[in-house]
Write a protein that holds these residues in place. Structure first.
Motif, short mmCIF file in Angstrom:
data_model
loop_
_atom_site.label_atom_id
_atom_site.label_comp_id
_atom_site.label_asym_id
_atom_site.label_seq_id
_atom_site.Cartn_x
_atom_site.Cartn_y
_atom_site.Cartn_z
N LEU A 102 1.00 -1.22 -0.15
CA LEU A 102 0.18 0.09 -0.16
C LEU A 102 1.22 0.99 -0.14
N TYR A 103 1.91 1.23 0.70
CA TYR A 103 2.87 2.25 0.89
C TYR A 103 3.50 2.39 -0.51
N ALA A 104 3.81 1.61 -0.92
CA ALA A 104 4.89 1.77 -2.66
C ALA A 104 3.87 2.21 -3.11
N ALA A 105 2.44 1.84 -3.27
CA ALA A 105 1.65 1.75 -4.77
C ALA A 105 1.31 3.72 -4.65
N ASN A 106 1.21 3.56 -2.86
CA ASN A 106 0.82 5.69 -3.22
C ASN A 106 2.40 6.33 -3.29
N LEU A 200 -5.85 4.14 4.37
CA LEU A 200 -5.71 2.65 4.34
C LEU A 200 -4.19 1.98 4.87
N SER A 201 -3.67 2.20 4.20
CA SER A 201 -2.58 1.90 4.50
C SER A 201 -1.90 2.38 6.12
N ALA A 202 -2.10 3.71 6.09
CA ALA A 202 -1.87 3.83 7.57
C ALA A 202 -2.82 3.05 8.88
N VAL A 203 -3.84 3.07 8.39
CA VAL A 203 -5.22 2.78 9.58
C VAL A 203 -4.47 1.03 9.48
N TYR A 204 -4.15 0.30 8.31
CA TYR A 204 -3.71 -0.95 8.09
C TYR A 204 -2.56 -1.48 9.02
N HIS A 272 1.62 2.82 19.52
CA HIS A 272 1.63 3.29 21.17
C HIS A 272 0.36 4.29 21.45
N SER A 273 -0.04 4.45 20.05
CA SER A 273 -1.22 5.67 20.08
C SER A 273 -2.04 5.55 19.17
N ASN A 274 -1.24 6.68 17.58
CA ASN A 274 -2.80 6.03 17.14
C ASN A 274 -2.73 7.45 16.06
N ASN A 275 -3.22 6.60 14.56
CA ASN A 275 -3.17 8.04 13.18
C ASN A 275 -3.63 9.18 13.30
N ILE A 276 -4.82 9.65 14.52
CA ILE A 276 -5.03 11.26 15.00
C ILE A 276 -4.09 11.61 15.00
#
Length: 323
Positions: A102-106, A200-204, A272-276
């Motif tokens: 996903l990261y490579a595709a982006n 999607l890549s970050a959350v996955y 340890h935290s989140n994407n937000i």
């Protein structure tokens, strides 16, 4: 009673000091990430030769992934070597292949989008990934975001749009020579796909990191192993006319090291935290970007910049400060 009150006061002071000491490394890490994000564009500008990037972008990406892989291995051997006896199978590593894909595709989508829109339009519209990331975060991690928090993220998006649209001004450039914003229907489709894959890549990746009871450095080793494989393949297929290390300078080395370090920091944030938190770090980096742009390139701040900073401050207050 006086003695009891004194002991209680001392315990409170010690507890507060311990809390501060625990939070200090976390705060310093986030601050470092803000600085790295904010300095990325100015560093790339310093790398240019006669206004053009003199090196192969795909080779830089490969070296960044290799650096992250090497650092993950070193940190694993230093801090988590006692846990290397854990039973680890291919099933632990396999989920990270999708993250790397996903990261490579982006990363490659960013390059192709430039054919259907100007860079300024891309910078403005790419801020929509804040909304896509937050939406996917609330869906996949089942984290209900209150209307107040959605309002905060909307302010964060607006701040990014305002800054990228006109936060900095080059007074030496005439208004007539300014590039007009333009985008084609294909460009709109691609930017939509880009924002979706970005979120999607970050959350996955966050879901995968938190689902496994493994040391983060070992998980990073899996992720960046696949990242190296995919990006090496992409580099070989791109058949760039530029030599692998051609056009490299000390600025390019700094870009590679800083981006590798930031990748490791973001893994800690997602584990340890989140994407937000990651979104707020990225948005806050505009202040560092603006400061460096003013100091290095004699650009001038506009009203859009100060409005962006105000909106970021309001967003932080709404999301973290209001109870």
């Amino acid at each position: 009673m006086f003695f009891d009150d004194t002991c209680r006061a001392r315990n409170l002071v010690r507890s507060a000091a311990t809390t501060v000491l625990k939070k200090a490394p976390w705060g310093l890490m986030l601050l470092l990430s803000v600085v790295i994000y904010g300095s990325h564009a100015p560093l790339l500008t310093l790398c240019k030769d006669n206004g053009k990037i003199p090196f192969s972008a795909s080779s830089v990406v490969v070296l960044i992934e290799l650096t992250k892989l090497a650092l993950s291995l070193v940190f694993l051997l230093i801090w988590d070597w006692k846990q290397l006896r854990l039973s680890v199978s291919w099933q632990h590593a396999a989920p990270f292949a999708l993250s790397a894909l996903l990261y490579a595709a982006n990363n490659n989508l960013v390059v192709h989008m430039q054919l259907f829109m100007d860079p300024s339009t891309y910078q403005v519209l790419s801020n929509l990934k804040i909304g896509s990331t937050a939406l996917l975060y609330s869906m996949f991690l089942r984290q209900r975001l209150t209307p107040r928090k959605w309002a905060a993220l909307s302010l964060l998006t607006a701040a990014g749009v305002l800054y990228t649209y006109g936060g900095l001004q080059d007074v030496q450039r005439s208004p007539a020579s300014a590039m007009e914003l333009h985008i084609t229907p294909v460009g709109l489709l691609l930017i939509s796909v880009y924002c979706l894959i970005s979120g999607l890549s970050a959350v996955y990746t966050e879901v995968t990191l938190k689902a496994q009871d493994l040391p983060l450095n070992l998980q990073n080793l899996f992720l960046y192993f696949f990242g190296v494989l995919l990006n090496v393949a992409i580099h070989l297929l791109s058949a760039s006319a530029t030599g692998y290390l051609e056009g490299f300078s000390s600025w390019v080395v700094l870009v590679i090291v800083s981006q590798a370090l930031n990748g490791l920091i973001m893994s800690v944030v997602m584990k340890h935290s989140n994407n937000i938190t990651r979104l707020f770090v990225i948005s806050s980096s505009v202040m560092v970007n603006a400061l460096l742009s003013v100091l290095l390139f004699s650009l001038h701040l506009t009203a859009f910049f100060f409005l962006s900073v105000l909106l970021i401050g309001l967003a932080v207050h709404l999301y973290y400060g209001v109870r």
